[in-house]
Motif scaffolding. Structure first.
Motif, PDB file in Angstrom:
ATOM      1  N   MET A   1       0.850  -1.187   0.000  1.00 13.51           N
ATOM      2  CA  MET A   1       0.000   0.000   0.000  1.00 13.51           C
ATOM      3  C   MET A   1       0.881   1.231   0.000  1.00 13.51           C
ATOM      4  SD  MET A   1      -3.515  -0.172   1.373  1.00 13.51           S
ATOM      5  CE  MET A   1      -4.485  -1.481   2.090  1.00 13.51           C
ATOM      6  N   ILE A   2       1.223   1.586  -1.170  1.00 12.90           N
ATOM      7  CA  ILE A   2       2.183   2.664  -1.321  1.00 12.90           C
ATOM      8  C   ILE A   2       1.493   3.997  -1.058  1.00 12.90           C
ATOM      9  CG2 ILE A   2       3.823   3.728  -2.924  1.00 12.90           C
ATOM     10  CD1 ILE A   2       2.248   0.598  -4.102  1.00 12.90           C
ATOM     11  N   PHE A   4       1.413   7.562  -2.166  1.00 12.80           N
ATOM     12  CA  PHE A   4       1.927   8.285  -3.327  1.00 12.80           C
ATOM     13  C   PHE A   4       1.238   9.630  -3.422  1.00 12.80           C
ATOM     14  CE2 PHE A   4       1.623   9.213  -7.950  1.00 12.80           C
ATOM     15  CZ  PHE A   4       2.970   9.444  -8.169  1.00 12.80           C
ATOM     16  N   ARG A 194       2.299  -0.518 -11.198  1.00 15.32           N
ATOM     17  CA  ARG A 194       1.238   0.463 -11.014  1.00 15.32           C
ATOM     18  C   ARG A 194       1.683   1.899 -11.278  1.00 15.32           C
ATOM     19  NH1 ARG A 194      -2.319   0.838  -5.589  1.00 15.32           N
ATOM     20  NH2 ARG A 194      -3.406   2.775  -6.123  1.00 15.32           N
ATOM     21  N   TYR A 195       2.950   2.198 -10.936  1.00 16.71           N
ATOM     22  CA  TYR A 195       3.374   3.605 -10.988  1.00 16.71           C
ATOM     23  C   TYR A 195       4.417   3.883 -12.070  1.00 16.71           C
ATOM     24  CZ  TYR A 195       0.766   4.114  -6.711  1.00 16.71           C
ATOM     25  OH  TYR A 195      -0.233   4.136  -5.797  1.00 16.71           O
TER      26      TYR A 195
END
Lengths: 217, 433
Positions: A1-2, A4, A194-195
């Motif tokens: 669970m980054i 960001f 994801r990023y």
């Protein structure tokens, strides 16, 4: 669970060293602190201990910037291994982005390893994480001792699961950086999907891992 | 998480990101920057990562300032800058001063952050433990109350079951008693029937024989005077006739036989009623005419009825009611016996039956003393009796109640103002057997 934050160009990652009591989680962090380059790394913060046993957690922070200017903070935590500190473990485990499970290789610790792993699985579920999805590496520590489970048996048990396993003797630094680097790799892969760390931020996996796990010359 | 696109900030339970000004405060920094001025610096300032001045001090002199700028790290990241300015000549001192302040701030930052993290994790753990304890307590309370409910209802249930068992037992006892009375009656009836049979037929035969004797006697009497003048014989015959009182006997004998036949007939009827009533010949349930069953019961009771008893039978036509007739007769018997025992003189019984399409209604009214209100709700209780010890079992109405309940019906008592008691039985006709 980054965590960001695009506006601030900031990302916070949380890696957690989990495992049974006295398996060497704090020792791993102490060794990382001693072995890794000073640059881009904070000091190891050890919260108060009782009889040299972790009761809260230890924290080793890292900081790096991508060529695009994205600031990435990586916080590496340990949890207390003793059964009674389960509430602390849950609190520290919350929003973890990667986990290193430090197992004790001694044969007599087998059931403690099992119980702690079971506890990890339950607590991950408690904080809303899936053990099959979260980046996870396992370290079998204390390889220097007698009466340890054989490496062949460990590989036979864990290889089918696809979870990377690292042999280590944290007390003299063996396998510590390797474990951390492996965890960094898995975590990078997880975030990159994801990023777009590579395409959007110009951060290659090797660079990311190299910056985090660079051995002091 | 905030709503903005591509911006995800979380509230961490522990270890949330903090800025410089979140950790150290004026009272930590100002003594240091002021100390720098006292130590000879012209200006000292702490700026954040966006170069905003957070805290500063100066001695007001504008000189050919030389700036010493040192970074301030937090968790490996530069979070602020310390600048100490002063005369270029003092560069060495300024540098030492700046490094001193940098170190002091570093220690202050580390210890404050550590304290914050400790407080954070400590309160988190305590809150979580508290919540878990509250939850545990809630579950314990819930389980305790369910156990308590169970315990309380258990007592009630045990009482209910005990009551049911008690009733069932007394019903069984009563039924067993009835069964043995029935068997006894059947045995007696059988034993009586045989001799009664030959008594009855012999009496009829005897009637014929006596008729013949009489005919012969009459023939002698009319024939003798016509025989030749034997008046001495005739005289002795006439004396013997008188001596034997044959005139009286002749007048009485047929009446005697007639009465004996009638008596035998009555015995036969009693035996037959007894057999009917005890239903020794019947087993199982089948449709019966309740009017006929009431009649049978009244017949059995005939000899119990005090002299002068009036019985009014207001019967309506009833459909067949599926039951064990012995059981319903038991109910009628118990109700009628109560009435008989309640009044010994001028007893008047009114038995009425009717069918309203759904239910059969039977009422048994007497002109006895009635039932006082205060015991009206106790009369169906087992072993409740108003009679003297030993003369009543207290089971009569209980058994009646149980039997009627078993057939899905109700039995109620009412005491009209004009006196007496009326027991009303309501029985549903369509009963699932």
């Amino acid at each position: 669970m980054i965590e960001f934050d695009e506006l601030e160009q900031r990302m916070v990652l949380k890696l957690v060293y989990y495992g049974p009591a006295l398996s060497g989680k704090t020792t791993n962090l102490l060794q990382l602190h001693d072995l890794l380059v000073r640059e881009g790394r904070g000091d190891l913060m050890m919260l108060d201990t009782a009889d040299d046993r972790t009761i809260f957690f230890d924290l080793l922070p890292f900081f790096l910037k991508t060529p695009s200017g994205l600031k990435i903070k990586i916080k590496v935590y340990t949890v207390p291994g003793q059964v009674r500190h389960d509430a602390t473990r849950k609190a520290v485990l919350q929003r973890a982005d990667g986990i290193a499970f430090i197992a004790d290789s001694q044969l007599i610790e087998a059931s403690n390893n099992f119980e702690s792993f079971d506890n990890l699985e339950r607590n991950l579920a408690f904080v809303g994480l899936n053990i099959d999805k979260v980046p996870l590496v396992i370290q079998f520590n204390k390889r220097d001792l007698d009466n340890v489970i054989s490496e062949a048996e460990i590989r036979r048990t864990w290889e089918p699961t696809g979870i990377p396993v690292q042999m280590a003797t944290a007390l003299n630094g063996q396998g510590v950086i390797e474990t951390f680097a492996r965890l960094a790799e898995l975590t990078y892969d997880h975030i990159d999907r994801r990023y777009n760390l590579k395409n959007e931020h110009g951060l290659e996996r090797d660079v990311f891992v190299g910056k985090l796990a660079a051995r002091e010359k | 998480m905030t709503g903005k696109d591509n911006r995800q900030t979380f509230s961490y339970v522990v270890g949330a990101e903090r800025r410089l000004a979140d950790i150290i405060a004026e009272e930590d920094v100002m003594p240091l920057v002021k100390g720098a001025i006292r130590a000879g610096a012209a200006r000292a300032a702490l700026t954040d990562d966006n170069d905003n001045v957070l805290w500063s001090a100066s001695n007001g002199t504008v000189t050919d300032a030389h700036d010493i700028i040192l970074p301030l790290y937090l968790e490996g990241e530069v979070v602020g800058k310390l600048s100490v300015s002063g005369d270029r000549k003092n560069e060495g001192n300024l540098k030492g001063l700046a490094e001193l302040i940098q170190n002091a701030l570093k220690i202050s930052l580390a210890s404050k952050l550590k304290r914050m993290l400790t407080t954070e994790i400590h309160s988190t753990v305590i809150n979580q433990s508290y919540e878990e304890l509250v939850e545990v307590n809630r579950k314990l309370s819930a389980s305790e109350s369910s156990y308590r409910n169970l315990a309380e209802s258990l007592e009630v249930k045990v009482e209910e079951r005990t009551e049911e068992l008690k009733k069932a037992l007394s019903r069984l006892l009563q039924q067993e008693k009835m069964a043995s009375i029935g068997q006894l009656a059947a045995g007696v009836a059988h034993e009586i029937n045989n001799p009664l049979g030959f008594i009855y037929s012999n009496l009829q035969t005897m009637d014929k024989y006596v008729t013949r004797f009489m005919a012969m006697l009459d023939y002698y009497r009319s024939a003798i005077p016509e025989a030749a003048g034997k008046s001495e014989l005739m005289e002795s015959c006439r004396r013997k006739w008188e001596e034997l009182k044959l005139d009286t006997i002749r007048a009485d004998v047929f009446e005697l036989i007639k009465q004996s036949v009638e008596g035998a007939h009555r015995v036969k009827k009693i035996v037959s009623d007894l057999k009917d009533f005890s239903h020794v010949d019947a087993s199982g349930e089948y449709p019966v005419d309740l009017n006929a069953e009431i009649d049978k019961t009244l017949n059995v009771l005939t000899h119990e009825m005090p002299a002068g008893t009036e019985i009014a039978r207001n019967y309506g036509p009833l459909p067949g009611f599926v039951c064990k007739p012995a059981l319903v007769c038991q109910v009628f018997l118990n109700l009628l016996l109560n009435a008989v025992q309640a009044r010994r003189k001028d007893l008047r019984l009114v038995v009425a039956t009717m069918h309203d399409g759904e239910n059969i209604r039977l009422s048994f009214a007497d002109n006895g003393p009635g039932i006082p209100d205060e015991i009206k709700n106790r009369i169906f209780e087992p072993f409740y009796t108003t009679r003297d010890v030993g003369s009543g079992t207290g089971m009569g109405l209980t058994v009646a109640y149980d039997i009627i309940s078993a057939y899905g019906g109700t039995i109620e008592v009412d005491c009209p103002e004009e006196g007496g008691a009326v027991f009303t039985i309501t029985l549903p006709v369509k009963r699932i057997v």
